[in-house]
Design a protein around this motif. Structure first.
Motif, mmCIF file in Angstrom:
data_model
loop_
_atom_site.group_PDB
_atom_site.id
_atom_site.type_symbol
_atom_site.label_atom_id
_atom_site.label_comp_id
_atom_site.label_asym_id
_atom_site.label_seq_id
_atom_site.Cartn_x
_atom_site.Cartn_y
_atom_site.Cartn_z
ATOM 1 N N ILE A 50 0.859 -1.179 0.000
ATOM 2 C CA ILE A 50 0.000 0.000 0.000
ATOM 3 C C ILE A 50 0.895 1.228 0.000
ATOM 4 N N GLU A 51 0.529 2.219 -0.821
ATOM 5 C CA GLU A 51 1.303 3.459 -0.878
ATOM 6 C C GLU A 51 0.965 4.317 0.337
ATOM 7 N N ASP A 52 1.986 4.923 0.907
ATOM 8 C CA ASP A 52 1.781 5.754 2.093
ATOM 9 C C ASP A 52 0.946 6.990 1.817
ATOM 10 N N THR A 53 1.239 7.659 0.730
ATOM 11 C CA THR A 53 0.606 8.955 0.475
ATOM 12 C C THR A 53 -0.825 8.835 -0.032
ATOM 13 N N THR A 54 -1.090 7.858 -0.906
ATOM 14 C CA THR A 54 -2.415 7.753 -1.508
ATOM 15 C C THR A 54 -3.294 6.686 -0.863
ATOM 16 N N GLY A 55 -2.684 5.723 -0.188
ATOM 17 C CA GLY A 55 -3.458 4.634 0.394
ATOM 18 C C GLY A 55 -3.938 3.624 -0.630
ATOM 19 N N ARG A 56 -3.340 3.641 -1.821
ATOM 20 C CA ARG A 56 -3.735 2.716 -2.881
ATOM 21 C C ARG A 56 -2.893 1.449 -2.831
ATOM 22 N N TYR A 57 -3.543 0.345 -3.174
ATOM 23 C CA TYR A 57 -2.852 -0.935 -3.247
ATOM 24 C C TYR A 57 -2.013 -1.017 -4.519
ATOM 25 N N TYR A 58 -0.933 -1.766 -4.436
ATOM 26 C CA TYR A 58 -0.201 -2.139 -5.644
ATOM 27 C C TYR A 58 0.453 -3.486 -5.407
ATOM 28 N N VAL A 59 0.759 -4.174 -6.498
ATOM 29 C CA VAL A 59 1.331 -5.511 -6.447
ATOM 30 C C VAL A 59 2.775 -5.428 -6.900
ATOM 31 N N GLU A 60 3.642 -6.091 -6.157
ATOM 32 C CA GLU A 60 5.069 -6.119 -6.487
ATOM 33 C C GLU A 60 5.488 -7.569 -6.723
ATOM 34 N N PHE A 61 5.997 -7.829 -7.917
ATOM 35 C CA PHE A 61 6.439 -9.175 -8.259
ATOM 36 C C PHE A 61 7.856 -9.410 -7.747
ATOM 37 N N PRO A 62 8.221 -10.668 -7.527
ATOM 38 C CA PRO A 62 9.561 -10.967 -7.005
ATOM 39 C C PRO A 62 10.663 -10.535 -7.971
ATOM 40 N N THR A 63 11.824 -10.217 -7.392
ATOM 41 C CA THR A 63 12.976 -9.785 -8.179
ATOM 42 C C THR A 63 14.171 -10.680 -7.855
ATOM 43 N N ASN A 64 15.177 -10.638 -8.732
ATOM 44 C CA ASN A 64 16.408 -11.370 -8.474
ATOM 45 C C ASN A 64 17.372 -10.497 -7.665
ATOM 46 N N GLU A 65 18.579 -10.958 -7.481
ATOM 47 C CA GLU A 65 19.563 -10.228 -6.673
ATOM 48 C C GLU A 65 19.899 -8.856 -7.239
#
Length: 116
Positions: A37-52
């Motif tokens: 969730i974004e701090d400023t807007t309160g909107r959800y977002y999805v973050e996919f996994p990343t490599n090193e």
């Protein structure tokens, strides 16, 4: 295309709300997807996994598919939080879950009032 979302773990913190697993069309399973969730807007977002190196392990180029994954993650997370029962004296819910429940209910009332 079918999308199946499982919420693997929830831990509402500063910006991370849940970890999920998404199965896309029975061919691809992506684990460790974060619902944030974004701090400023309160909107959800999805973050996919990343490599090193910080590069995404999977990139969804289809905007509709991204929206479906996002919506499914949000729906599953909110339903889980709203289903938690805090009436048990022997096993009370952590306070953060109560705050999350209140935030979700407040947003639902606001969006219902706005007709969204």
């Amino acid at each position: 295309m079918s999308i199946v979302v499982d919420i693997v773990d929830t831990f509402p913190t500063h910006d991370t709300l849940a970890v999920g697993r998404v199965k896309l069309h029975a061919l691809l399973i992506v684990s460790s997807i974060l619902l944030k969730i974004e701090d400023t807007t309160g909107r959800y977002y999805v973050e996919f996994p990343t490599n090193e190196e910080g590069q995404a392990l999977i990139v969804l180029s289809d905007k509709t598919l991204k929206e479906k994954v996002h919506d499914a993650m949000v729906y599953k997370y909110e339903q889980y939080i709203l289903s938690l029962n805090s009436s048990s004296i022997s096993n009370p819910l952590p306070y953060i879950y109560e705050l999350e429940r209140e935030r979700i209910e407040r947003n639902k009332r606001r969006y219902t009032f706005l007709g969204i």
